[in-house]
Design a protein around this motif. Structure first.
Motif, PDB file in Angstrom:
ATOM      1  N   ILE A 126       0.853  -1.195   0.000  1.00 20.90           N
ATOM      2  CA  ILE A 126       0.000   0.000   0.000  1.00 20.90           C
ATOM      3  C   ILE A 126       0.889   1.245   0.000  1.00 20.90           C
ATOM      4  O   ILE A 126       1.772   1.391   0.850  1.00 20.90           O
ATOM      5  N   THR A 127       0.646   2.136  -0.960  1.00 22.79           N
ATOM      6  CA  THR A 127       1.456   3.343  -1.115  1.00 22.79           C
ATOM      7  C   THR A 127       0.621   4.579  -0.826  1.00 22.79           C
ATOM      8  O   THR A 127      -0.453   4.766  -1.410  1.00 22.79           O
ATOM      9  N   PHE A 128       1.103   5.428   0.077  1.00 23.64           N
ATOM     10  CA  PHE A 128       0.459   6.704   0.377  1.00 23.64           C
ATOM     11  C   PHE A 128       1.155   7.791  -0.433  1.00 23.64           C
ATOM     12  O   PHE A 128       2.371   7.968  -0.333  1.00 23.64           O
ATOM     13  N   LEU A 129       0.379   8.526  -1.201  1.00 21.39           N
ATOM     14  CA  LEU A 129       0.929   9.561  -2.069  1.00 21.39           C
ATOM     15  C   LEU A 129       0.676  10.971  -1.544  1.00 21.39           C
ATOM     16  O   LEU A 129       1.140  11.952  -2.147  1.00 21.39           O
ATOM     17  N   GLY A 130      -0.082  11.087  -0.447  1.00 22.27           N
ATOM     18  CA  GLY A 130      -0.402  12.400   0.078  1.00 22.27           C
ATOM     19  C   GLY A 130      -1.305  13.177  -0.867  1.00 22.27           C
ATOM     20  O   GLY A 130      -1.915  12.621  -1.773  1.00 22.27           O
ATOM     21  N   TRP A 131      -1.409  14.495  -0.614  1.00 23.84           N
ATOM     22  CA  TRP A 131      -2.164  15.350  -1.522  1.00 23.84           C
ATOM     23  C   TRP A 131      -1.423  15.463  -2.838  1.00 23.84           C
ATOM     24  O   TRP A 131      -0.193  15.557  -2.882  1.00 23.84           O
ATOM     25  N   GLN A 132      -2.171  15.445  -3.951  1.00 18.76           N
ATOM     26  CA  GLN A 132      -1.566  15.553  -5.275  1.00 18.76           C
ATOM     27  C   GLN A 132      -2.350  16.550  -6.123  1.00 18.76           C
ATOM     28  O   GLN A 132      -3.568  16.662  -5.980  1.00 18.76           O
ATOM     29  N   PRO A 133      -1.671  17.270  -7.032  1.00 13.80           N
ATOM     30  CA  PRO A 133      -2.382  18.192  -7.924  1.00 13.80           C
ATOM     31  C   PRO A 133      -3.257  17.424  -8.907  1.00 13.80           C
ATOM     32  O   PRO A 133      -3.109  16.209  -9.102  1.00 13.80           O
ATOM     33  N   ASP A 134      -4.167  18.145  -9.539  1.00 13.46           N
ATOM     34  CA  ASP A 134      -5.181  17.511 -10.391  1.00 13.46           C
ATOM     35  C   ASP A 134      -4.589  16.654 -11.492  1.00 13.46           C
ATOM     36  O   ASP A 134      -5.104  15.569 -11.785  1.00 13.46           O
ATOM     37  N   HIS A 135      -3.513  17.103 -12.133  1.00 13.63           N
ATOM     38  CA  HIS A 135      -2.981  16.333 -13.259  1.00 13.63           C
ATOM     39  C   HIS A 135      -2.420  14.994 -12.809  1.00 13.63           C
ATOM     40  O   HIS A 135      -2.483  14.005 -13.548  1.00 13.63           O
ATOM     41  N   VAL A 136      -1.897  14.921 -11.590  1.00 10.66           N
ATOM     42  CA  VAL A 136      -1.404  13.644 -11.068  1.00 10.66           C
ATOM     43  C   VAL A 136      -2.576  12.728 -10.730  1.00 10.66           C
ATOM     44  O   VAL A 136      -2.543  11.519 -11.018  1.00 10.66           O
ATOM     45  N   VAL A 137      -3.621  13.277 -10.138  1.00 13.56           N
ATOM     46  CA  VAL A 137      -4.818  12.483  -9.831  1.00 13.56           C
ATOM     47  C   VAL A 137      -5.404  11.909 -11.119  1.00 13.56           C
ATOM     48  O   VAL A 137      -5.765  10.718 -11.181  1.00 13.56           O
ATOM     49  N   ARG A 138      -5.494  12.726 -12.156  1.00 18.41           N
ATOM     50  CA  ARG A 138      -6.016  12.237 -13.440  1.00 18.41           C
ATOM     51  C   ARG A 138      -5.164  11.094 -13.995  1.00 18.41           C
ATOM     52  O   ARG A 138      -5.697  10.120 -14.536  1.00 18.41           O
ATOM     53  N   ASP A 139      -3.857  11.214 -13.846  1.00 19.47           N
ATOM     54  CA  ASP A 139      -2.960  10.160 -14.326  1.00 19.47           C
ATOM     55  C   ASP A 139      -3.205   8.853 -13.587  1.00 19.47           C
ATOM     56  O   ASP A 139      -3.230   7.770 -14.206  1.00 19.47           O
ATOM     57  N   TYR A 140      -3.402   8.917 -12.279  1.00 20.48           N
ATOM     58  CA  TYR A 140      -3.655   7.706 -11.507  1.00 20.48           C
ATOM     59  C   TYR A 140      -5.017   7.096 -11.836  1.00 20.48           C
ATOM     60  O   TYR A 140      -5.160   5.869 -11.905  1.00 20.48           O
ATOM     61  N   TYR A 141      -6.028   7.937 -12.035  1.00 19.18           N
ATOM     62  CA  TYR A 141      -7.318   7.415 -12.493  1.00 19.18           C
ATOM     63  C   TYR A 141      -7.140   6.643 -13.802  1.00 19.18           C
ATOM     64  O   TYR A 141      -7.697   5.555 -13.982  1.00 19.18           O
ATOM     65  N   ALA A 142      -6.389   7.217 -14.731  1.00 17.94           N
ATOM     66  CA  ALA A 142      -6.232   6.627 -16.056  1.00 17.94           C
ATOM     67  C   ALA A 142      -5.494   5.296 -16.006  1.00 17.94           C
ATOM     68  O   ALA A 142      -5.744   4.408 -16.831  1.00 17.94           O
TER      69      ALA A 142
END
Length: 245
Positions: A126-142
């Motif tokens: 399990i990896t905790f990434l903390g708060w991330q900007p929108d473009h990083v969140v979109r990348d992880y969704y994808a």
């Protein structure tokens, strides 16, 4: 949901202050009720609560989701994703326990009051990434395999963001998410995720294992998410205002 937001484990003085404050707000709320012309709810789940407590009907207009900000990736990596604040009612602890048992990779984007204890609880998969900007969140969704949504919420934006990226959702079978996710059934031609029915390890683990045996259509999932985009929200709001006026 007072107990979900303010658990009994909260320090006594803090809990006593919050209880007194909420009781005062509740009295004000009931006193203001006769001045309301129309309730608008963000889901049928909330509309039912308004009906139960106030005895009044509410229009339902789903919140806008910026589906244009998300896109299909054409493939996925073998990890699951949580995008959430770390508050008790979000049930992130249940998801961590489940993935500790299952051993599958889980990426968690977010921060909040429970972060320190959740990090201590998590295994190495399990990896905790903390708060991330929108473009990083979109990348992880994808890139994720599926979104894990273990809490109960009035609506739930993150499941629709994941579906706008073509990814299925594994969600607790209660709240607004039951109106936005099409749960798997053998007779359904289109399904966008699946539900687990109890806040237990066995129930969530079974749902995750079930997801791994299913084939999801990313284009179909995204097409369903587009029904909740900003244009639909604007049209519904304009229609409601026109009827009022």
């Amino acid at each position: 949901m007072r107990e979900s937001y303010f658990p009994r484990s909260m320090p006594f003085l803090k809990r006593a202050f919050i209880t007194a404050l909420l009781n005062a707000v509740q009295r004000w709320d009931i006193a203001a009720l006769p001045r309301v012309n129309q309730f608008v709810a963000i889901s049928h789940h909330v509309a039912e609560r308004i009906k139960r407590h106030y005895g009044l009907n509410a229009e339902v207009i789903y919140p806008p989701v910026n589906t244009d900000a998300f896109a299909l990736s054409g493939s996925h990596e073998d990890f699951y994703l949580i995008v959430s604040a770390f508050a008790p009612y979000k049930k992130s602890r249940l998801a961590i326990d489940a993935f500790n048992r299952l051993g599958y990779r889980l990426a968690i984007i977010g921060s909040g009051q429970e972060e320190r204890s959740l990090r201590r609880q998590a295994a190495s998969n399990i990896t905790f990434l903390g708060w991330q900007p929108d473009h990083v969140v979109r990348d992880y969704y994808a890139r994720c395999r599926a979104l894990i949504f273990p809490g109960e919420e009035d609506f739930g934006i993150t499941p629709l963001e994941a579906m706008a990226s073509g990814k299925p959702v594994i969600a607790f079978n209660r709240g607004g998410v039951t109106e936005t996710v099409i749960g798997y059934r053998p007779q359904h031609k289109t399904y966008t995720g699946l539900f687990f029915n109890e806040h237990t390890l066995d129930s969530l683990c079974t749902a995750v294992e079930h997801e791994r045996r299913l084939a999801f259509s990313a284009p179909d999932i995204r097409a369903h998410a587009l029904k909740f985009d900003t244009a639909h929200f604007e049209n519904a709001l304009r229609t409601l205002f026109a009827r009022w006026l």
